[in-house]
Design an enzyme around this catalytic site. Structure first.
Site, PDB file in Angstrom:
ATOM      1  N   CYS A 111      -3.119   2.473 -11.537  1.00 31.53           N
ATOM      2  CA  CYS A 111      -4.522   2.171 -11.265  1.00 31.53           C
ATOM      3  C   CYS A 111      -5.451   3.234 -11.854  1.00 31.53           C
ATOM      4  O   CYS A 111      -6.419   2.917 -12.560  1.00 31.53           O
ATOM      5  CB  CYS A 111      -4.748   2.051  -9.762  1.00 31.53           C
ATOM      6  SG  CYS A 111      -4.088   3.442  -8.814  1.00 31.53           S
ATOM      7  N   HIS A 163      -9.584   5.060  -4.588  1.00 32.06           N
ATOM      8  CA  HIS A 163      -9.706   6.346  -5.277  1.00 32.06           C
ATOM      9  C   HIS A 163     -11.141   6.517  -5.788  1.00 32.06           C
ATOM     10  O   HIS A 163     -11.864   5.534  -5.969  1.00 32.06           O
ATOM     11  CB  HIS A 163      -8.777   6.407  -6.490  1.00 32.06           C
ATOM     12  CG  HIS A 163      -7.349   6.119  -6.191  1.00 32.06           C
ATOM     13  ND1 HIS A 163      -6.635   6.773  -5.216  1.00 32.06           N
ATOM     14  CD2 HIS A 163      -6.472   5.258  -6.773  1.00 32.06           C
ATOM     15  CE1 HIS A 163      -5.387   6.336  -5.207  1.00 32.06           C
ATOM     16  NE2 HIS A 163      -5.265   5.402  -6.135  1.00 32.06           N
TER      17      HIS A 163
END
Length: 348
Positions: free
Chosen positions: A145, A225
Protein backbone atom coordinates in the site's frame (compact mmCIF):
# COMPACT_ATOMS: atom_id res chain seq x y z
CA UNK A 1 -5.96 -14.81 -24.19
CA UNK A 2 -8.96 -14.92 -26.53
CA UNK A 3 -10.73 -11.57 -26.80
CA UNK A 4 -14.36 -11.45 -25.78
CA UNK A 5 -13.89 -14.25 -23.27
CA UNK A 6 -14.02 -13.40 -19.56
CA UNK A 7 -10.83 -13.88 -17.57
CA UNK A 8 -11.40 -16.60 -14.99
CA UNK A 9 -9.84 -15.37 -11.74
CA UNK A 10 -9.11 -17.45 -8.66
CA UNK A 11 -8.54 -15.74 -5.31
CA UNK A 12 -6.46 -17.61 -2.74
CA UNK A 13 -6.99 -16.13 0.72
CA UNK A 14 -10.07 -14.24 1.93
CA UNK A 15 -8.63 -11.75 4.41
CA UNK A 16 -8.70 -7.96 4.26
CA UNK A 17 -7.19 -7.90 0.75
CA UNK A 18 -8.70 -11.10 -0.63
CA UNK A 19 -12.29 -10.17 0.09
CA UNK A 20 -11.82 -6.80 -1.58
CA UNK A 21 -10.14 -8.37 -4.61
CA UNK A 22 -12.98 -10.88 -4.93
CA UNK A 23 -15.59 -8.11 -4.85
CA UNK A 24 -13.63 -6.05 -7.39
CA UNK A 25 -13.21 -8.98 -9.77
CA UNK A 26 -16.95 -9.68 -9.57
CA UNK A 27 -17.57 -6.04 -10.57
CA UNK A 28 -15.58 -6.33 -13.83
CA UNK A 29 -17.34 -6.92 -17.14
CA UNK A 30 -14.36 -8.81 -18.56
CA UNK A 31 -13.69 -11.05 -15.55
CA UNK A 32 -15.35 -13.97 -13.83
CA UNK A 33 -14.60 -14.94 -10.24
CA UNK A 34 -13.80 -18.66 -10.48
CA UNK A 35 -13.89 -18.99 -6.72
CA UNK A 36 -12.20 -18.28 -3.40
CA UNK A 37 -9.88 -20.60 -1.46
CA UNK A 38 -9.25 -20.26 2.26
CA UNK A 39 -8.53 -22.20 5.44
CA UNK A 40 -11.06 -20.66 7.81
CA UNK A 41 -14.20 -22.29 9.14
CA UNK A 42 -15.64 -19.17 10.77
CA UNK A 43 -17.96 -16.37 9.66
CA UNK A 44 -15.61 -15.29 6.85
CA UNK A 45 -16.14 -18.53 4.95
CA UNK A 46 -19.90 -18.12 5.30
CA UNK A 47 -19.65 -14.62 3.82
CA UNK A 48 -18.05 -16.16 0.71
CA UNK A 49 -20.94 -18.50 0.04
CA UNK A 50 -23.46 -15.88 1.16
CA UNK A 51 -22.29 -13.67 -1.71
CA UNK A 52 -22.77 -16.50 -4.15
CA UNK A 53 -19.04 -17.08 -4.61
CA UNK A 54 -17.72 -20.64 -4.89
CA UNK A 55 -15.72 -21.68 -1.81
CA UNK A 56 -12.70 -23.97 -1.93
CA UNK A 57 -10.42 -25.31 0.77
CA UNK A 58 -6.78 -24.24 0.55
CA UNK A 59 -5.91 -27.93 0.94
CA UNK A 60 -7.84 -31.17 0.60
CA UNK A 61 -7.84 -31.47 4.40
CA UNK A 62 -9.28 -27.98 4.85
CA UNK A 63 -11.93 -28.65 2.21
CA UNK A 64 -12.99 -31.75 4.12
CA UNK A 65 -13.07 -29.81 7.41
CA UNK A 66 -15.17 -27.09 5.78
CA UNK A 67 -17.66 -29.63 4.50
CA UNK A 68 -17.91 -31.28 7.92
CA UNK A 69 -18.65 -27.87 9.48
CA UNK A 70 -21.63 -27.46 7.20
CA UNK A 71 -20.08 -25.19 4.58
CA UNK A 72 -20.85 -25.68 0.90
CA UNK A 73 -17.43 -26.47 -0.56
CA UNK A 74 -16.66 -26.85 -4.26
CA UNK A 75 -13.31 -28.60 -3.79
CA UNK A 76 -9.69 -27.84 -2.98
CA UNK A 77 -7.31 -25.16 -4.24
CA UNK A 78 -6.08 -27.53 -6.94
CA UNK A 79 -9.67 -27.87 -8.20
CA UNK A 80 -10.05 -24.09 -8.21
CA UNK A 81 -6.83 -23.58 -10.18
CA UNK A 82 -7.95 -26.13 -12.77
CA UNK A 83 -10.85 -23.85 -13.67
CA UNK A 84 -9.00 -20.52 -13.67
CA UNK A 85 -6.76 -18.53 -16.01
CA UNK A 86 -4.97 -16.65 -13.24
CA UNK A 87 -4.76 -16.70 -9.45
CA UNK A 88 -4.41 -13.75 -7.10
CA UNK A 89 -2.66 -14.88 -3.93
CA UNK A 90 -3.91 -12.90 -0.94
CA UNK A 91 -2.64 -15.25 1.76
CA UNK A 92 -0.75 -13.91 4.80
CA UNK A 93 2.75 -12.51 4.45
CA UNK A 94 5.31 -15.06 3.20
CA UNK A 95 2.71 -17.83 2.77
CA UNK A 96 2.46 -17.01 -0.94
CA UNK A 97 6.12 -17.87 -1.45
CA UNK A 98 5.27 -21.48 -0.66
CA UNK A 99 2.20 -21.39 -2.91
CA UNK A 100 4.23 -20.24 -5.89
CA UNK A 101 5.59 -23.74 -6.45
CA UNK A 102 2.03 -25.00 -6.89
CA UNK A 103 1.17 -22.21 -9.34
CA UNK A 104 4.28 -22.87 -11.43
CA UNK A 105 3.63 -26.61 -11.44
CA UNK A 106 0.07 -25.97 -12.62
CA UNK A 107 1.29 -23.54 -15.29
CA UNK A 108 -1.10 -20.83 -14.13
CA UNK A 109 -0.36 -17.12 -14.10
CA UNK A 110 -0.25 -15.61 -10.63
CA UNK A 111 -0.13 -12.37 -8.67
CA UNK A 112 1.31 -12.01 -5.17
CA UNK A 113 1.02 -9.08 -2.79
CA UNK A 114 3.57 -6.62 -1.45
CA UNK A 115 4.40 -8.65 1.63
CA UNK A 116 6.45 -10.94 -0.60
CA UNK A 117 9.88 -10.05 -1.94
CA UNK A 118 10.45 -8.72 -5.45
CA UNK A 119 12.53 -11.81 -6.21
CA UNK A 120 9.48 -14.08 -5.91
CA UNK A 121 8.20 -12.83 -9.28
CA UNK A 122 11.02 -10.68 -10.67
CA UNK A 123 8.51 -7.95 -11.44
CA UNK A 124 6.75 -5.34 -9.30
CA UNK A 125 3.52 -3.68 -10.39
CA UNK A 126 1.92 -0.26 -10.17
CA UNK A 127 -0.40 0.34 -13.12
CA UNK A 128 0.73 3.88 -13.95
CA UNK A 129 4.42 2.93 -13.92
CA UNK A 130 4.93 -0.70 -14.92
CA UNK A 131 1.84 -1.95 -16.75
CA UNK A 132 3.59 -2.32 -20.10
CA UNK A 133 6.46 -4.40 -18.69
CA UNK A 134 3.91 -6.78 -17.10
CA UNK A 135 2.17 -7.59 -20.39
CA UNK A 136 2.12 -11.31 -21.02
CA UNK A 137 4.31 -12.20 -18.06
CA UNK A 138 3.62 -15.32 -16.02
CA UNK A 139 3.56 -13.44 -12.72
CA UNK A 140 3.94 -10.13 -10.92
CA UNK A 141 3.89 -8.66 -7.42
CA UNK A 142 1.46 -5.85 -6.63
CA UNK A 143 3.57 -3.77 -4.27
CA UNK A 144 2.50 -2.73 -0.78
CA UNK A 145 0.00 0.00 0.00
CA UNK A 146 2.67 2.54 0.99
CA UNK A 147 4.86 1.72 -1.99
CA UNK A 148 1.87 2.04 -4.32
CA UNK A 149 1.19 5.54 -3.01
CA UNK A 150 4.84 6.52 -3.35
CA UNK A 151 5.05 5.37 -6.96
CA UNK A 152 1.74 7.05 -7.86
CA UNK A 153 2.65 10.44 -6.44
CA UNK A 154 6.29 10.54 -7.50
CA UNK A 155 5.43 9.25 -10.98
CA UNK A 156 2.96 12.12 -11.39
CA UNK A 157 5.76 14.58 -10.66
CA UNK A 158 8.24 12.64 -12.80
CA UNK A 159 5.93 12.54 -15.83
CA UNK A 160 5.54 16.32 -15.53
CA UNK A 161 9.31 16.79 -15.56
CA UNK A 162 9.27 18.12 -11.98
CA UNK A 163 10.93 15.40 -9.91
CA UNK A 164 14.57 15.45 -8.85
CA UNK A 165 14.60 13.56 -5.54
CA UNK A 166 12.16 12.79 -2.75
CA UNK A 167 12.40 12.18 1.00
CA UNK A 168 9.39 10.91 2.93
CA UNK A 169 8.30 10.12 6.47
CA UNK A 170 5.62 7.48 6.87
CA UNK A 171 3.27 7.29 9.86
CA UNK A 172 2.17 3.66 9.74
CA UNK A 173 -0.94 2.32 11.39
CA UNK A 174 -0.15 -0.37 13.92
CA UNK A 175 -2.40 -3.19 12.70
CA UNK A 176 -5.56 -3.93 10.71
CA UNK A 177 -8.77 -2.74 12.43
CA UNK A 178 -10.36 -6.18 12.62
CA UNK A 179 -7.26 -7.56 14.39
CA UNK A 180 -6.72 -4.68 16.81
CA UNK A 181 -7.96 -6.80 19.72
CA UNK A 182 -5.10 -9.23 19.12
CA UNK A 183 -2.14 -6.87 19.23
CA UNK A 184 -0.67 -3.63 18.04
CA UNK A 185 0.90 -0.81 20.01
CA UNK A 186 -0.53 1.58 22.58
CA UNK A 187 0.74 4.77 24.19
CA UNK A 188 4.00 4.70 22.25
CA UNK A 189 5.58 5.23 18.82
CA UNK A 190 7.78 2.56 17.26
CA UNK A 191 10.36 3.72 14.69
CA UNK A 192 11.40 1.36 11.93
CA UNK A 193 14.92 0.31 12.87
CA UNK A 194 16.68 1.28 9.64
CA UNK A 195 16.88 4.30 7.36
CA UNK A 196 15.87 4.04 4.61
CA UNK A 197 12.77 2.09 5.57
CA UNK A 198 11.89 -0.65 3.09
CA UNK A 199 9.29 1.33 1.13
CA UNK A 200 11.81 3.56 -0.69
CA UNK A 201 13.90 0.69 -2.08
CA UNK A 202 10.66 -1.14 -2.87
CA UNK A 203 9.46 1.80 -4.98
CA UNK A 204 12.67 1.49 -6.97
CA UNK A 205 11.78 -2.12 -7.76
CA UNK A 206 8.95 -0.61 -9.81
CA UNK A 207 10.92 2.37 -11.17
CA UNK A 208 14.71 2.18 -10.68
CA UNK A 209 15.09 5.84 -11.71
CA UNK A 210 13.33 7.16 -8.59
CA UNK A 211 15.65 8.96 -6.16
CA UNK A 212 13.66 8.28 -3.01
CA UNK A 213 14.45 7.70 0.66
CA UNK A 214 11.83 6.88 3.29
CA UNK A 215 11.65 6.78 7.07
CA UNK A 216 8.79 5.12 8.94
CA UNK A 217 7.24 4.98 12.39
CA UNK A 218 4.34 2.88 13.70
CA UNK A 219 1.65 4.89 15.46
CA UNK A 220 -1.12 3.70 17.83
CA UNK A 221 -4.10 3.85 15.46
CA UNK A 222 -5.65 1.48 12.93
CA UNK A 223 -7.51 3.65 10.40
CA UNK A 224 -4.87 4.32 7.73
CA UNK A 225 -1.32 5.42 7.00
CA UNK A 226 -0.22 9.02 6.55
CA UNK A 227 2.79 10.30 4.57
CA UNK A 228 4.75 13.56 4.73
CA UNK A 229 7.02 14.35 1.78
CA UNK A 230 9.82 16.79 1.04
CA UNK A 231 10.66 16.84 -2.67
CA UNK A 232 13.50 18.55 -4.48
CA UNK A 233 11.99 19.67 -7.77
CA UNK A 234 13.86 19.60 -11.05
CA UNK A 235 13.16 23.32 -11.38
CA UNK A 236 11.22 26.09 -9.73
CA UNK A 237 7.47 25.71 -10.04
CA UNK A 238 4.24 27.28 -8.89
CA UNK A 239 1.67 25.51 -6.73
CA UNK A 240 -0.88 25.36 -9.54
CA UNK A 241 1.58 23.45 -11.73
CA UNK A 242 2.22 20.94 -8.95
CA UNK A 243 -1.51 20.43 -8.39
CA UNK A 244 -2.01 19.96 -12.11
CA UNK A 245 0.65 17.26 -12.11
CA UNK A 246 -1.02 15.41 -9.25
CA UNK A 247 -4.43 15.77 -10.92
CA UNK A 248 -3.00 14.09 -14.03
CA UNK A 249 -2.96 10.83 -12.10
CA UNK A 250 -6.33 9.05 -12.26
CA UNK A 251 -5.74 7.60 -8.78
CA UNK A 252 -4.76 10.68 -6.81
CA UNK A 253 -7.63 12.73 -5.40
CA UNK A 254 -7.17 16.16 -3.89
CA UNK A 255 -8.90 16.85 -0.59
CA UNK A 256 -9.12 20.07 1.41
CA UNK A 257 -8.97 20.80 5.08
CA UNK A 258 -11.27 23.72 4.34
CA UNK A 259 -13.96 21.16 3.44
CA UNK A 260 -13.74 19.69 6.93
CA UNK A 261 -11.48 16.82 5.86
CA UNK A 262 -9.01 17.65 8.59
CA UNK A 263 -8.03 14.12 9.62
CA UNK A 264 -7.95 10.57 8.31
CA UNK A 265 -11.11 9.58 10.20
CA UNK A 266 -13.03 12.32 8.38
CA UNK A 267 -11.89 10.97 5.03
CA UNK A 268 -12.93 7.44 6.03
CA UNK A 269 -16.34 8.84 6.98
CA UNK A 270 -16.54 10.45 3.55
CA UNK A 271 -15.91 7.04 1.97
CA UNK A 272 -18.84 5.63 3.95
CA UNK A 273 -21.07 8.52 2.89
CA UNK A 274 -20.09 7.93 -0.75
CA UNK A 275 -21.28 4.33 -0.38
CA UNK A 276 -17.88 2.80 -0.98
CA UNK A 277 -17.80 -0.93 -0.07
CA UNK A 278 -15.85 -1.45 3.18
CA UNK A 279 -15.41 2.38 3.22
CA UNK A 280 -12.63 1.81 0.66
CA UNK A 281 -10.33 4.70 -0.25
CA UNK A 282 -8.73 3.45 -3.48
CA UNK A 283 -7.08 6.78 -4.24
CA UNK A 284 -4.23 8.63 -2.61
CA UNK A 285 -6.04 11.41 -0.71
CA UNK A 286 -3.68 14.38 -0.93
CA UNK A 287 -4.35 17.63 0.93
CA UNK A 288 -4.17 20.40 -1.66
CA UNK A 289 -4.54 23.31 0.76
CA UNK A 290 -1.69 21.99 2.94
CA UNK A 291 0.67 21.61 -0.01
CA UNK A 292 3.51 24.17 -0.03
CA UNK A 293 6.03 25.16 -2.71
CA UNK A 294 9.15 27.17 -1.91
CA UNK A 295 11.08 27.79 -5.11
CA UNK A 296 12.27 24.34 -6.14
CA UNK A 297 11.18 22.61 -2.93
CA UNK A 298 7.82 20.90 -2.49
CA UNK A 299 6.12 19.77 0.73
CA UNK A 300 2.90 17.78 0.91
CA UNK A 301 1.01 15.13 2.89
CA UNK A 302 -1.52 12.44 2.06
CA UNK A 303 -3.51 9.49 3.41
CA UNK A 304 -3.17 5.84 2.37
CA UNK A 305 -5.89 3.22 2.97
CA UNK A 306 -3.77 0.09 3.24
CA UNK A 307 -6.76 -2.23 2.79
CA UNK A 308 -7.97 -0.65 -0.44
CA UNK A 309 -5.28 1.17 -2.45
CA UNK A 310 -3.84 -2.00 -4.01
CA UNK A 311 -7.22 -3.35 -5.17
CA UNK A 312 -7.44 -1.42 -8.48
CA UNK A 313 -3.76 -2.20 -9.12
CA UNK A 314 -4.53 -5.90 -8.74
CA UNK A 315 -7.37 -5.69 -11.25
CA UNK A 316 -5.10 -3.98 -13.77
CA UNK A 317 -2.37 -6.56 -13.13
CA UNK A 318 -4.84 -9.31 -14.05
CA UNK A 319 -5.47 -7.69 -17.43
CA UNK A 320 -1.77 -7.08 -18.04
CA UNK A 321 -0.61 -10.62 -17.29
CA UNK A 322 -3.36 -12.23 -19.35
CA UNK A 323 -2.79 -9.77 -22.20
CA UNK A 324 -6.49 -8.99 -22.20
CA UNK A 325 -5.83 -5.25 -22.45
CA UNK A 326 -2.54 -3.96 -23.85
CA UNK A 327 -3.20 -0.29 -23.09
CA UNK A 328 -2.55 0.75 -19.48
CA UNK A 329 -4.75 3.83 -19.70
CA UNK A 330 -7.67 1.82 -21.04
CA UNK A 331 -7.40 -0.74 -18.24
CA UNK A 332 -7.05 1.96 -15.57
CA UNK A 333 -10.11 3.77 -16.93
CA UNK A 334 -12.15 0.56 -17.00
CA UNK A 335 -11.16 -0.37 -13.45
CA UNK A 336 -11.78 3.15 -12.18
CA UNK A 337 -15.25 3.23 -13.71
CA UNK A 338 -16.22 -0.11 -12.19
CA UNK A 339 -15.01 0.89 -8.70
CA UNK A 340 -16.17 4.54 -8.98
CA UNK A 341 -12.63 5.82 -8.51
CA UNK A 342 -12.10 9.52 -9.14
CA UNK A 343 -15.36 10.72 -7.55
CA UNK A 344 -13.70 11.85 -4.35
CA UNK A 345 -13.15 15.52 -5.11
CA UNK A 346 -15.85 17.67 -3.53
CA UNK A 347 -15.10 20.65 -5.74
CA UNK A 348 -13.82 21.01 -9.29
Amino acid sequence: MEKGKAIRVAVNGYGVIGKRVADAVAAQDDMQLAGVADVTLDWRARIVTGKGFRLFGATTERAEAMAKSGLEVAGSLEDLLAGADIVVDCTPKHVATGNVETYRRKGIKFIVQGGEKHSVTGHSFVAEASYETALGRDCTRVVSCNTTSIVRTLSALKFAGLLARARGTLLRRATDPWESHLGGIMNTLVPEAEIPSHQGPDARSVDPDLDVITMAVKVPETLAHMHYWSVQLARKAEKDEILEAFCSSPRISLVRMSDGLTAINAIKELMADLGRPHDNLYEVALWSDMLKVEGDELFYAYMVDNQAIVIPETIDAIRALTGFQADARASIAQTNASLKIGQLNLRA
